[in-house]
Every structure is written in structure tokens, then in C-alpha cells.
Scaffold this motif. Structure first.
Motif, PDB file in Angstrom:
ATOM      1  N   LYS A 124       5.236   8.892  -6.357  1.00  0.00           N
ATOM      2  CA  LYS A 124       5.051  10.127  -6.442  1.00  0.00           C
ATOM      3  C   LYS A 124       5.689  11.137  -5.730  1.00  0.00           C
ATOM      4  CE  LYS A 124       0.575  10.289  -6.453  1.00  0.00           C
ATOM      5  NZ  LYS A 124      -0.988  10.061  -6.055  1.00  0.00           N
ATOM      6  N   GLN A 135      -5.600   5.381   4.079  1.00  0.00           N
ATOM      7  CA  GLN A 135      -5.679   3.993   3.714  1.00  0.00           C
ATOM      8  C   GLN A 135      -4.659   2.905   4.396  1.00  0.00           C
ATOM      9  OE1 GLN A 135      -7.005   2.499   0.633  1.00  0.00           O
ATOM     10  NE2 GLN A 135      -6.213   0.798   1.569  1.00  0.00           N
ATOM     11  N   THR A 189       0.816  -1.279  -0.021  1.00  0.00           N
ATOM     12  CA  THR A 189      -0.016   0.014   0.030  1.00  0.00           C
ATOM     13  C   THR A 189       0.888   1.230  -0.103  1.00  0.00           C
ATOM     14  OG1 THR A 189      -1.799  -1.187   1.302  1.00  0.00           O
ATOM     15  CG2 THR A 189      -1.839   1.196   1.277  1.00  0.00           C
ATOM     16  N   GLU A 222       2.698   1.883  -3.359  1.00  0.00           N
ATOM     17  CA  GLU A 222       1.823   2.146  -4.465  1.00  0.00           C
ATOM     18  C   GLU A 222       1.637   3.681  -4.355  1.00  0.00           C
ATOM     19  OE1 GLU A 222      -1.421  -0.334  -4.420  1.00  0.00           O
ATOM     20  OE2 GLU A 222      -0.347  -2.052  -5.076  1.00  0.00           O
ATOM     21  N   HIS A 223       1.159   4.005  -2.833  1.00  0.00           N
ATOM     22  CA  HIS A 223       0.609   5.435  -2.693  1.00  0.00           C
ATOM     23  C   HIS A 223       1.841   6.511  -2.573  1.00  0.00           C
ATOM     24  CE1 HIS A 223      -3.593   4.133  -1.515  1.00  0.00           C
ATOM     25  NE2 HIS A 223      -3.207   3.616  -2.340  1.00  0.00           N
ATOM     26  N   ASP A 245      -4.120  13.594   3.520  1.00  0.00           N
ATOM     27  CA  ASP A 245      -4.699  13.042   2.367  1.00  0.00           C
ATOM     28  C   ASP A 245      -5.227  11.759   2.850  1.00  0.00           C
ATOM     29  OD1 ASP A 245      -2.326  11.049   2.115  1.00  0.00           O
ATOM     30  OD2 ASP A 245      -1.152  12.573   2.243  1.00  0.00           O
ATOM     31  N   HIS A 249      -3.721   8.595   1.550  1.00  0.00           N
ATOM     32  CA  HIS A 249      -2.892   7.790   1.553  1.00  0.00           C
ATOM     33  C   HIS A 249      -2.628   7.417   3.136  1.00  0.00           C
ATOM     34  CE1 HIS A 249      -2.413   8.721  -2.189  1.00  0.00           C
ATOM     35  NE2 HIS A 249      -1.220   9.607  -2.425  1.00  0.00           N
TER      36      HIS A 249
END
Lengths: 121, 121
Positions: free
Chosen positions: A115, B103, A107, A110-111, B98, B100
Motif C-alpha cells: 500500500k 497487528q 505481517t 502484507e500490511h 491504524d 497495522h
DNA sequence: ATAATATATGAACAAGTATTCATATATTGA
DNA sequence: TCAATATATGAATACTTGTTCATATATTAT
């Protein structure tokens, strides 16, 4: 009694927050898992192990740093049941202990990894 | 040259490990997020905020501890862009910055919180 | 302006911890 | 048994960090 006003303003969120709060053991379990991944040196080790089991020598190659430093971090992860050790001849081969950490790493990878960063005005 | 033998044993996992390894910035981003959640006091704050925005006074009620300690942790989370602050009259209202982090908290909550712990023989 | 409420923060202190160095343990081969 | 390779670990050090105490700042009402 002046805080009584505030008591009601967001009372629903506060009540939900209190209701959803895990026990101290739950908090320790969660923060312990995050702590394992919160140090760059350990995170690198764990990310490397997502690709399969690796011996110490290879882990040193994959993550950098000295053999001693890597071994110390491996011990911390081992004692925290985050990773598992298995002897194979002269080598000791490490692997992730369970799927939970792998899921968290996935997780986060990916997040966050790809970025650059998100500034919000 | 004796390690050449080992070089080939698990070469595929090692190569994948090296290939998947994020840049130093990526590692910092990931470990930074984990570090935010790795301290019980901060984790409680973040878990509380998953239920909606809360002012400092309510956060203190939800997570315990002194107002000063909570405020210090809020500053760390704020500077790390993990949470966001908004003034509302006399209060400052905080919320998660945010999705992220939400999650990750969700994943950890589901996987780690409810289970006692897993010992493997 | 003053008081009260709400939040933030600097300094100091106490823990916790990551790394390095030196060395110990374990396995294999001769 | 001796040497070589592979890994682990104790001690020391340096660094990071969480909390407390006291105080500062900001907002609102009188």
C-alpha cells in the motif's frame, strides 16, 4: 489533587495499560526484534532471507551496498540471534534464525509494503 | 567468472529474493514502522495505547519517564502517522492511528514477550 | 486578566550506529 | 607454499537520535 479527576476518566484503559505492560526484559526482547528490522539495509537482508538461505555474495547482489557494509550488518543480526550462519566451502550461508521474525516480516510485508500510504483527514 | 558457479548454486533463492524485494518506498514504509517500535520508550507508549486511548498524563504514568521525554516521543509517533492526537479539554488524548501497527504489536507480543529467549546450540 | 493545569518544543548534549577504507582471516586449487 | 576467492573486522567518520532543561503554548476556572 486535581489530577484525581483525570485518574478516573480513563482509569480502565490506564489500568489495562499498566497490567499488560511487559517486564523490562520483555520490552527489550520486543524492541530488539523491531530494531533489527528498523534499518533499511538490515530489513532488505531479512526480506531476502525469507526466500531461503543465501551466501554473502548473493546477499550483496540482492540488497545492494558494499560487501563490507553487508557483512557488518550480518554480524549485528547474527549476534542478535536473528539470523544463523553456516559455512559451506568458501562461502558462509545465512538463514533466518527463527520463525518469529519471519512472521513479523510477513505481517509487515502484507500490511505495509503493497500500500502506498494512508493519509487520514 | 569464478562466481558464475555460485550464481547457479542457490540461484532460485536469489532470484526469489530479488523478485520479492519491495521498492525503496516500500522498504522505507516497513522500516519506518519497525523503527517506531524499536525504541523501548516508544514501544511502551504503543503497547499502552493498544488498551485504549490515553492522555499524556496517563501515558507518563503507564510508561514512566519524564513528561518532556514522553511528549517528544509522542511527536515522533504522531508525525510518523503511527498515533493520532485529539484534544479533550485540557488534555490531549492519543490513540493508535491504524490497525497495522496494532497487528505487529500483537504478533510481537505473542511471540516474543512471554518467552525468555531461545538459544540454539 | 491571572493563576493553575496540561502539553509541546527548541537547544544542547550524550550516545548509538551505519558506512567506508584498509586489512585480516579462512578456504580452495595449483 | 602461493595465489585467488570469500568473508570478517578494527578504526575513523559522519549521522541520527533520545533525553534533559528551560520555556512556550493552550485550556480552564476565578
Amino acid at each position: 489533587m486535581s489530577e484525581c479527576q483525570r485518574e478516573k476518566e480513563h482509569a480502565c484503559a490506564l489500568e489495562r495499560a499498566i497490567a499488560c505492560m511487559p517486564t523490562e526484559e520483555g520490552i527489550e526482547a520486543m524492541s530488539g526484534a523491531f530494531k533489527a528490522m528498523s534499518e533499511p539495509s538490515r530489513l532488505k537482508i531479512l526480506l531476502a532471507l525469507t526466500q531461503g538461505e543465501l551466501c554473502v555474495y548473493h546477499l550483496v547482489q540482492a540488497v545492494g551496498g558494499t560487501q563490507s557494509a553487508v557483512s557488518h550488518q550480518l554480524r549485528i543480526l547474527r549476534e542478535g540471534k536473528i539470523i544463523r550462519a553456516r559455512r559451506d566451502g568458501q562461502n558462509v550461508v545465512y538463514s533466518l534464525a527463527d520463525g518469529h521474525v519471519a512472521q513479523l516480516l510477513q505481517t509487515a510485508y502484507e500490511h505495509l509494503s503493497c500500500k502506498g500510504g494512508e493519509e487520514d483527514a
